[in-house]
Design an enzyme around this catalytic site. Structure first.
Site, short mmCIF file in Angstrom:
data_model
loop_
_atom_site.label_atom_id
_atom_site.label_comp_id
_atom_site.label_asym_id
_atom_site.label_seq_id
_atom_site.Cartn_x
_atom_site.Cartn_y
_atom_site.Cartn_z
N ALA A 122 0.86 -1.19 0.00
CA ALA A 122 0.00 0.00 0.00
C ALA A 122 0.89 1.24 0.00
CB ALA A 122 -0.89 0.02 1.24
N LYS A 123 0.31 2.38 -0.21
CA LYS A 123 1.05 3.64 -0.06
C LYS A 123 0.05 4.75 0.16
CE LYS A 123 5.45 4.86 -0.34
NZ LYS A 123 6.58 3.94 -0.15
#
Ligand code: GLU
Length: 420
Positions: free
Chosen positions: A103-104
């Site tokens: 994720a980011k």
């Protein structure tokens, strides 16, 4: 028109999928993040005015475990960038074999223009807005560009207030006093150093005769430089947003680090009281210096089709995520320049994030020697796996790392079966 960061990452995924004859369904799954959230973040500035910022959280793939990845604050942050970075996180966690997906997150803002109070408000409101999709068993944020342990402490507090009790394991990279791990702050730089020394060893090169230039002097660049000096390497050049410094005999890294750490938000290399023989250079000059190892540890898309031919280093170690574009990568590979790709080179951070998460769940904290020993073991194992694939397949280290990572994600997806 040049390709976007996400398009560059997709091109590498497409090339690897073809190379490994990946199932076309799984290939399609890897090309699209599972979930993308865009949020508006209104905050009341110190002047009393209301300003609205835009934030993102993208979860790319959770086949191997909860999503994991940092949050960055930068004026150029946009959805395309966050999607690219989330994708690289899935691959990075797979290469390191930590049980996470990718994720980011990011907020489009200029942190140096915000007061500490405003930054805290922005962080807590952003945390509240992404709360519906994050959690200690679903998606665990961490620091990235322009965020740090303090930012993570604020996120942890905001989420805890919503939940009604303290939730330490909602983020990693926290302050030590709030359940952080020893060695986490240094982990990405330590990983860059370990990977660099390992490649030098494979190529029969002596660290004591190795000259290095480091682009970016934030958490990753400064700690990589410091630890590489401890290994006997010479750091000839460094840079930050304000420009760079070069000394043919080597820069005094401990002294420069002390200066930068004295006022971390505002200390710029251009204001550093440099030695008489330290020369001022630009970021572009730094990339093209005649040195052995180049460590781009700033932002993406720094080495591309227009400057890849001018790179003189024999080795590039990607401290940053995506510093070399796909076209740049092709030119450098043809020129037989070794590149330790981001998903291997800078994985030390997420590995110690994993240790922090494990320690938090067990409420049992390790000493720094244990953290560093386990980090080294994991990184050397990943390096060896990638090296072996690159030899067997006659592939670059990037192609080998992508083959390894995509193979693991594909296997996990097959074993789970497609829901419903
Ligand atoms: N932001 C770091 C990275 O790009 C660390 C992520 C984490 O620890 O979750 O790898």
């Amino acid at each position: 028109m040049s390709k976007s960061f996400f398009e560059n990452v997709l091109e590498q995924i497409d090339a690897t999928a073809e190379n490994m004859s990946l199932d076309s369904g799984i290939h399609k799954m890897l090309r699209q993040p599972e979930r993308e959230l865009t949020v508006a973040i209104p905050i009341e500035k110190d002047t009393g005015e209301i300003e609205v910022y835009t934030g993102y959280r993208v979860q790319h793939n959770s086949a191997r475990g909860p999503c994991k990845g940092g949050i960055r604050y930068h004026p150029d942050t946009n959805l395309d960038e966050v999607k690219a970075l989330a994708t690289l996180m899935s691959l990075k966690c797979a290469v390191a074999n930590v049980p996470f997906g990718g994720a980011k997150g990011g907020v489009t803002c200029t942190p140096s223009k915000l007061s500490k109070k405003e930054l805290q408000k922005l962080t807590k409101r952003y945390a509240a807005m992404i709360l519906p999709i994050i959690g200690p068993r679903s998606d665990i944020p961490a620091p990235d560009v322009n965020t740090n342990a303090e930012t993570m402490g604020w996120i942890m507090d905001a989420i805890s207030m919503y939940k009604g009790s303290t939730v330490l394991d909602i983020v990693t990279g926290k302050p030590l006093e709030l359940g952080g791990s020893l060695g986490r702050r240094e982990a990405t730089g330590r990983g860059v150093m370990i990977n660099t020394v390992e490649l030098l060893k494979k190529l029969n090169k002596n660290p004591k005769e190795t000259s290095i230039a480091v682009q970016g002097f934030g958490n990753v660049g400064s700690i990589s430089a410091e630890l590489l000096v401890e290994q006997g390497c010479t750091i000839n050049a460094i840079s930050d947003v304000s420009g760079g410094l070069y000394n043919p005999d080597g820069l005094d890294i401990p002294k420069i680090t002390k200066y930068v750490n004295s006022k971390p938000q505002i200390s710029l290399l251009k204001d550093y009281n440099r030695k008489k023989d330290d020369e001022i250079i630009s970021n572009q000059d730094l990339l093209e210096l005649d040195i052995d190892v180049l460590v781009p540890a700033a932002l993406e898309n720094q080495i591309h089709s227009d400057n890849a031919d001018n790179i003189k280093a024999e080795i590039i170690v990607e401290g940053a995520n995506g510093p070399v574009t796909k076209k740049g990568d092709e030119i450098l590979s043809e020129r037989r320049i070794y590149i330790i790709p981001d998903i291997l080179a800078n994985s030390g951070g997420v590995v110690v994030s994993y240790f922090e998460w494990v320690q938090g769940i067990q409420s049992f904290f390790w000493g720094v020697d244990e953290v560093n020993k386990n980090l080294k073991n994991i990184l050397l194992k990943s390096f060896d796996e990638v090296w072996k694939i690159s030899k067997e397949e006659k592939a670059t280290l990037r192609d080998a790392a992508f083959l390894l990572a995509m193979g693991k994600i594909a296997k996990a997806t097959e074993l789970r079966g497609i829901f419903p």
